[in-house]
Design an enzyme around this catalytic site. Structure first.
Site, short mmCIF file in Angstrom:
data_model
loop_
_atom_site.label_atom_id
_atom_site.label_comp_id
_atom_site.label_asym_id
_atom_site.label_seq_id
_atom_site.Cartn_x
_atom_site.Cartn_y
_atom_site.Cartn_z
N HIS A 1 -44.38 -83.51 -44.28
CA HIS A 1 -44.44 -84.16 -45.61
C HIS A 1 -45.90 -84.44 -46.01
O HIS A 1 -46.28 -85.59 -46.22
CB HIS A 1 -43.62 -85.46 -45.60
CG HIS A 1 -43.20 -85.89 -46.99
ND1 HIS A 1 -41.99 -86.50 -47.25
CD2 HIS A 1 -43.83 -85.81 -48.18
CE1 HIS A 1 -41.90 -86.78 -48.53
NE2 HIS A 1 -43.01 -86.36 -49.12
N ARG B 1 -37.83 -82.69 -51.66
CA ARG B 1 -37.29 -83.76 -50.84
C ARG B 1 -36.28 -83.18 -49.86
O ARG B 1 -35.58 -82.22 -50.19
CB ARG B 1 -36.55 -84.81 -51.70
CG ARG B 1 -37.43 -85.82 -52.39
CD ARG B 1 -38.08 -86.80 -51.40
NE ARG B 1 -38.91 -87.79 -52.06
CZ ARG B 1 -40.21 -87.66 -52.32
NH1 ARG B 1 -40.86 -86.56 -51.97
NH2 ARG B 1 -40.88 -88.63 -52.91
N GLU C 1 -35.95 -87.29 -42.32
CA GLU C 1 -37.29 -87.26 -41.74
C GLU C 1 -37.74 -88.68 -41.38
O GLU C 1 -37.30 -89.64 -42.02
CB GLU C 1 -38.30 -86.61 -42.72
CG GLU C 1 -38.48 -87.36 -44.03
CD GLU C 1 -39.39 -86.61 -45.01
OE1 GLU C 1 -39.17 -85.41 -45.28
OE2 GLU C 1 -40.32 -87.26 -45.53
C1 DGY Z 1 -44.46 -87.86 -53.57
O1 DGY Z 1 -45.44 -88.26 -54.19
O2 DGY Z 1 -43.31 -87.99 -54.01
C2 DGY Z 1 -44.71 -87.24 -52.25
O3 DGY Z 1 -43.59 -86.63 -51.74
C3 DGY Z 1 -45.25 -88.26 -51.29
O4 DGY Z 1 -44.21 -89.13 -50.93
#
Ligand code: DGY
Length: 326
Positions: A286, A239, A268
């Site tokens: 992402h 993240r 983001e």
């Molecule tokens: C998750 O599954 O957490 C990925 O980052 C997609 O948001």
């Protein structure tokens, strides 16, 4: 009467068809970015919400949506949920574990390879017409096979990356996690637990796979980057906010570390201009779980959680099962 469900983001049409067999569905198929006030408005009278990590569910929204019973996140991460507030409000939260593990581990490894071997940087050079001749040191990068892979956060995805490194590339794998894996799992991953300080100091490639929380906010900043080898690379598929992007850009400029691969960013989809200005960073939007097969599996699991809970009283992957006991 069918329960009302809001699908707050664009999703595969087949998911809307599936949900419509059980619910009155309101869908945001145009992917309109709603403000918190607009989302609150859209959720009026809804018992369920299909969300992704871009949809924030917090105490203020919950107080204004008393009919809401479940938010089903199409993501394994759920830092967009204030889980305590949801539990206090009696709202069930679900996520999509397992179905994305191997795909996300594949991507983590791909980003590691692209970063270490300078793949995007060299492609930009070629496309810009700058390739004049073969040179012994042209885009010479970092060795991957046989090097030391460090993993911070050793859940399912971390373990998948460890196995790829240890068994596919003959890497020495070290990891740091609050809780140690049991010896059998460590052996299967070919991984050894070390302190965070040792991880930073020893690894050639560091991959971040830990969940975001107040505790992990900026857990890789200037002080941590300074402990890494100047030849090391850093990959973040977890993240944004885990890494201090400004400190990282400064470290990349100064040569404190060699390169980084980032799939997630603080704030983001905005990417800090300091990172955009660095040549030695691979930037992706992402997409670690983004294969159609996996995204479909995530969407079906989120839908099945809504159906499981609102129709049968039994969600598949609850995050706050204590809500079910009430
Ligand atoms: C998750 O599954 O957490 C990925 O980052 C997609 O948001």
């Amino acid at each position: 009467m069918k329960p009302d469900v809001l699908v707050a983001v664009t999703v595969f049409p087949e998911i809307l068809d599936k949900l419509a067999r059980h619910f009155e569905v309101t869908a945001n198929q145009d992917d309109v970015p709603w403000t918190p006030a607009e989302l609150t408005q859209q959720l009026q009278g809804m018992q369920g919400a299909f969300t992704t990590g871009t949809v924030r569910i917090d105490a203020r929204l919950l107080a204004a949506c008393p009919q809401l019973k479940i938010c089903a996140n199409m993501a394994v991460g759920y830092n967009n949920f204030d889980l305590d507030a949801m539990t206090a409000a009696g709202v069930l939260a679900t996520n999509t574990p397992d179905v994305l593990t191997e795909t996300t581990a594949d991507f983590g490894f791909a980003l590691l390879m692209a970063t270490a071997r300078r793949i995007t940087e060299s492609e930009h050079f070629l496309r810009a017409g700058q390739w004049g001749r073969w040179r012994y040191d042209l885009f010479a990068g970092a060795e991957v096979h046989g090097s030391t892979l460090g993993i911070l956060g050793m859940g399912r995805i971390g373990q998948g990356i460890a196995k790829r490194g240890a068994h596919g590339f003959g890497m020495k794998v070290i990891y740091h996690n609050r809780s140690r894996l049991d010896p059998a799992t460590e052996a299967a991953c070919g991984a050894r637990w070390v302190s965070k300080a040792e991880l930073l100091k020893t690894c050639d490639h560091l991959v971040l796979v830990l969940p975001y929380s107040a505790d992990s906010h900026h857990c890789i900043g200037a002080a941590e980057l300074a402990q890494m080898k100047p030849t090391a690379t850093l990959v973040n598929i977890a993240r944004g906010g885990i890494v201090d992007d400004v400190a990282l850009a400064a470290a990349l400029r100064a040569g404190t570390i060699a390169a980084a691969g980032l799939d997630v960013f603080e704030g983001e989809p905005t990417v800090h201009p300091d990172l955009l200005a660095c040549h030695n960073v691979v930037l992706t939007p992402h997409i670690a779980s983004a294969t159609l097969t996996t995204r479909r599996a995530m969407a079906h699991l989120a839908a099945d959680n809504l159906i499981g809970f609102l129709v049968h009283g039994q969600p598949l992957t609850p995050l706050n099962p204590q809500v079910l006991a009430v």
